[in-house]
Design a protein around this motif. Structure first.
Motif, PDB file in Angstrom:
ATOM      1  N   SER A 260      -1.389  11.425  13.114  1.00  0.00           N
ATOM      2  CA  SER A 260      -2.725  11.130  13.622  1.00  0.00           C
ATOM      3  C   SER A 260      -2.974  11.826  14.953  1.00  0.00           C
ATOM      4  O   SER A 260      -2.097  11.841  15.832  1.00  0.00           O
TER       5      SER A 260
ATOM      6  N   ILE B 169      -0.318   9.404   9.238  1.00  0.00           N
ATOM      7  CA  ILE B 169      -1.496   9.036   8.463  1.00  0.00           C
ATOM      8  C   ILE B 169      -1.068   8.895   7.007  1.00  0.00           C
ATOM      9  O   ILE B 169      -0.516   9.828   6.428  1.00  0.00           O
ATOM     10  N   VAL B 170      -1.294   7.729   6.421  1.00  0.00           N
ATOM     11  CA  VAL B 170      -0.933   7.488   5.030  1.00  0.00           C
ATOM     12  C   VAL B 170      -2.191   7.526   4.175  1.00  0.00           C
ATOM     13  O   VAL B 170      -3.125   6.745   4.410  1.00  0.00           O
ATOM     14  N   GLN B 171      -2.223   8.447   3.238  1.00  0.00           N
ATOM     15  CA  GLN B 171      -3.329   8.510   2.280  1.00  0.00           C
ATOM     16  C   GLN B 171      -2.986   7.572   1.131  1.00  0.00           C
ATOM     17  O   GLN B 171      -2.177   7.896   0.258  1.00  0.00           O
ATOM     18  N   VAL B 172      -3.578   6.377   1.134  1.00  0.00           N
ATOM     19  CA  VAL B 172      -3.199   5.335   0.177  1.00  0.00           C
ATOM     20  C   VAL B 172      -3.624   5.739  -1.230  1.00  0.00           C
ATOM     21  O   VAL B 172      -4.785   6.059  -1.484  1.00  0.00           O
ATOM     22  N   ARG B 173      -2.629   5.726  -2.150  1.00  0.00           N
ATOM     23  CA  ARG B 173      -2.884   6.071  -3.546  1.00  0.00           C
ATOM     24  C   ARG B 173      -2.871   4.838  -4.455  1.00  0.00           C
ATOM     25  O   ARG B 173      -3.452   4.870  -5.536  1.00  0.00           O
TER      26      ARG B 173
ATOM     27  N   GLY C 137       1.355   5.553  -0.572  1.00  0.00           N
ATOM     28  CA  GLY C 137       0.675   6.839  -0.554  1.00  0.00           C
ATOM     29  C   GLY C 137       1.514   7.905   0.114  1.00  0.00           C
ATOM     30  O   GLY C 137       2.693   7.707   0.409  1.00  0.00           O
TER      31      GLY C 137
ATOM     32  N   TRP D 164       0.860  -1.172   0.000  1.00  0.00           N
ATOM     33  CA  TRP D 164       0.000   0.000   0.000  1.00  0.00           C
ATOM     34  C   TRP D 164       0.899   1.226   0.000  1.00  0.00           C
ATOM     35  O   TRP D 164       1.732   1.394   0.907  1.00  0.00           O
TER      36      TRP D 164
ATOM     37  N   SER E 292       5.498   5.031   2.136  1.00  0.00           N
ATOM     38  CA  SER E 292       5.311   6.438   1.775  1.00  0.00           C
ATOM     39  C   SER E 292       6.654   7.043   1.433  1.00  0.00           C
ATOM     40  O   SER E 292       7.657   6.789   2.108  1.00  0.00           O
TER      41      SER E 292
ATOM     42  N   ALA F 145       2.323  10.484   3.248  1.00  0.00           N
ATOM     43  CA  ALA F 145       2.172  10.651   4.703  1.00  0.00           C
ATOM     44  C   ALA F 145       2.549  12.093   5.029  1.00  0.00           C
ATOM     45  O   ALA F 145       3.721  12.429   5.142  1.00  0.00           O
ATOM     46  N   GLN F 146       1.541  12.931   5.178  1.00  0.00           N
ATOM     47  CA  GLN F 146       1.787  14.359   5.384  1.00  0.00           C
ATOM     48  C   GLN F 146       1.248  14.862   6.718  1.00  0.00           C
ATOM     49  O   GLN F 146       1.426  16.030   7.060  1.00  0.00           O
ATOM     50  N   ARG F 147       0.598  13.969   7.461  1.00  0.00           N
ATOM     51  CA  ARG F 147       0.019  14.386   8.747  1.00  0.00           C
ATOM     52  C   ARG F 147       0.290  13.329   9.818  1.00  0.00           C
ATOM     53  O   ARG F 147       0.516  12.159   9.505  1.00  0.00           O
TER      54      ARG F 147
END
Length: 520
Positions: free
Chosen positions: A31, A38-42, A25, A23, A109, A27-29
């Motif tokens: 939790s 927090i990984v926004q999965v792309r 994505g 997975w 990430s 990770a810019q934030r």
């Protein structure tokens, strides 16, 4: 060293098969629930793992491979079977009702692994699965000219002694990647390929070559092996044979990016080369070279015969792409194996931090990054008569040296729309404030269900800004000296660009580049 005729290789792989999931994505934030990213999965990718990865590695080199393993009655088993078929492997997977397919999930990430989650089935111990594995092994053994037993300690090789005996009775060499803590079960194999940690756990610390050879030879004799190939990370590899001096092979990686699956690459290349008729020393050298290529990629990456051929032809292996038609075929095979192709383009004329951040972020969106570069004539049309500062071959060579760039090729048109349509990337990336429908090639990518991603600028970085700052510095210096150096060209950015270009070309300096409309 000529490349072996891998098509002659008939390799039988047996052992612990598994499914690797990735997975990826941004990770810019952090939790608010816990101090974790927090990984926004792309993107989500599935690849064969363990013994199954060895099998696809053999097939990627052009060898013929059959893999035998035990899986559960679950979705992961179906996905694994499909991926093996797509990779050109003949998969004989035994479905057990008492276990589940082993899965490993890696969360990534910015090309960094943040977390690995393992879903392990119970050890394969039921008599039905063990009997079925032995039966299938005996049935396909005559067609093979070498056997690889890939032991990840998941239980598929509980009857490994019988498999070794059967293979040796049929005069088939047996290579084993050992994970068990009891190596006596491997007695009688042809060769083991432990890593340094595994080797020293068996024989104790080796402070020098004398200890390494003495203890390695004692272990080899005790286990009745022909040889040991010890992989040593940054120290390369060491081959231990009877009554022969140690053969040390230095590490070939320019930069270690990810060691996942490197051991699989080593034993797969070794087996394929030996099965194709290569002698042991040359096969080890090829395995060492393949490992150096593999660790420069993300995840359990495969190494192709084309990559080995390029590395053999160029001592410091370049990843510069072949012509577009050949690259198209390469990308089709990669996509068939489940890889996600990312593409971007630009002039890429002077190195700055913005380009590196941009290209690294683009690579994080998939498994391969293709960079298309404007040739010199098209750069002049876009940027003016004084550009580019660096010639095309220098710009391409610099891009090819980056670990997060997989393929580089040139185009001569004002836009790469036709090239994008031909290469058919899954993700098209651009930098700046474009609307996706303004990007050349975007419509062709979207029509195939692909994605168009616009990445932000890194503020304050552009080639134009660099030239302007250089010009301003020259202006300040000209008030203090006689203008005897490059600053004699004054504050005209075009003259400054010409001066830089003349000096750069004279010294053959290749810099990574202005991304054109990527970063200015």
């Amino acid at each position: 060293m000529p490349l072996p005729e891998f098509s002659r290789a008939r390799v039988l792989v047996c052992g612990d098969v598994m499914l690797d999931r990735y997975w990826q994505g941004l990770a810019q934030r952090i939790s608010p629930e816990a101090p974790v990213p927090i990984v926004q999965v792309r993107s989500q990718t599935e690849r064969p793992g363990g013994a199954a990865n060895v099998a696809v590695d053999v097939a990627a080199l052009g060898g013929h491979c059959t893999v035998i393993g035990v899986v559960g009655n679950d979705t992961a088993a179906s996905v694994l079977s499909q991926r093996l078929q797509m990779g050109g492997v003949d998969a004989l997977l035994i479905q057990s009702q008492t276990t589940k397919t082993t899965e490993k999930l890696r969360v990534i990430s910015q090309n960094q692994q943040l977390l690995r989650i393992d879903f392990d089935g119970e050890a394969v111990a039921d008599e039905v699965s063990a009997a079925a594995l032995s039966s299938r092994f005996a049935a396909v053994l005559p067609a093979a000219n070498i056997v690889v037993l890939s032991d990840y300690g998941k239980g598929a090789l509980s009857g490994v002694a019988g498999l070794i005996a059967a293979a040796r009775a049929a005069h088939k060499p047996v290579l084993i990647d050992p994970k068990s803590v009891d190596w006596r079960r491997y007695r009688g194999a042809t060769m083991l390929t432990p890593n340094w940690r595994e080797f020293t756990a068996m024989v104790g610390d080796c402070a020098d070559d004398l200890a390494l050879q003495t203890r390695g030879e004692a272990l080899r004799a005790d286990l009745q092996l022909d040889a040991l190939l010890v992989t040593r990370g940054a120290q390369g590899m060491t081959l231990i044979r009877t009554a022969r001096p140690l053969l040390h092979l230095p590490a070939m990686a320019r930069e270690v990016f990810d060691v996942t699956g490197a051991g699989d690459t080593v034993i797969a290349t070794l087996a394929a080369a030996l099965a194709a008729g290569t002698d042991l020393e040359e096969a080890c050298r090829l395995s060492n070279l393949a490992a150096g290529i593999a660790v420069g990629k993300l995840g359990a990456a495969i190494v192709t015969a084309s990559e080995l051929r390029t590395a053999l032809a160029v001592p410091e292996a370049s990843v510069m792409a072949p012509e577009a038609l050949t690259l198209t075929e390469t990308l089709l095979h990669a996509r068939d194996r489940g890889e996600r192709i990312v593409m971007t383009n630009g002039c890429f004329d002077l190195l700055h931090r913005g380009h590196l951040q941009y290209l690294q972020a683009a690579r994080a969106l998939g498994d391969r990054l293709v960079v298309a570069v404007n040739d010199d004539a098209s750069v002049r049309r876009l940027k003016g008569a004084t550009r580019p500062v660096n010639r095309l071959d220098d710009r391409m060579a610099a891009l090819a040296a980056l670990r997060f760039v997989d393929h580089v090729l040139a185009f001569s048109e004002d836009t790469p729309a036709a090239l994008i349509e031909q290469l058919a990337p899954d993700v098209l990336v651009k930098g700046g404030d474009y609307a996706p429908d303004q990007i050349a090639g975007a419509s062709a990518v979207k029509a195939r269900g692909g994605e168009v991603v616009v990445l932000p600028y890194l503020a304050g970085y552009s080639t134009t800004a660099i030239l302007n700052r250089y010009s301003e510095d020259c202006s300040d210096q000209n008030t203090e000296n006689d203008g005897s150096d490059d600053c004699q060209h004054g504050t005209d950015p075009d003259k400054v660009a010409k001066a830089i270009a003349a000096r750069t070309h004279h010294h053959q300096v290749g810099l990574v580049t202005d991304g054109g409309d990527v970063t200015g």
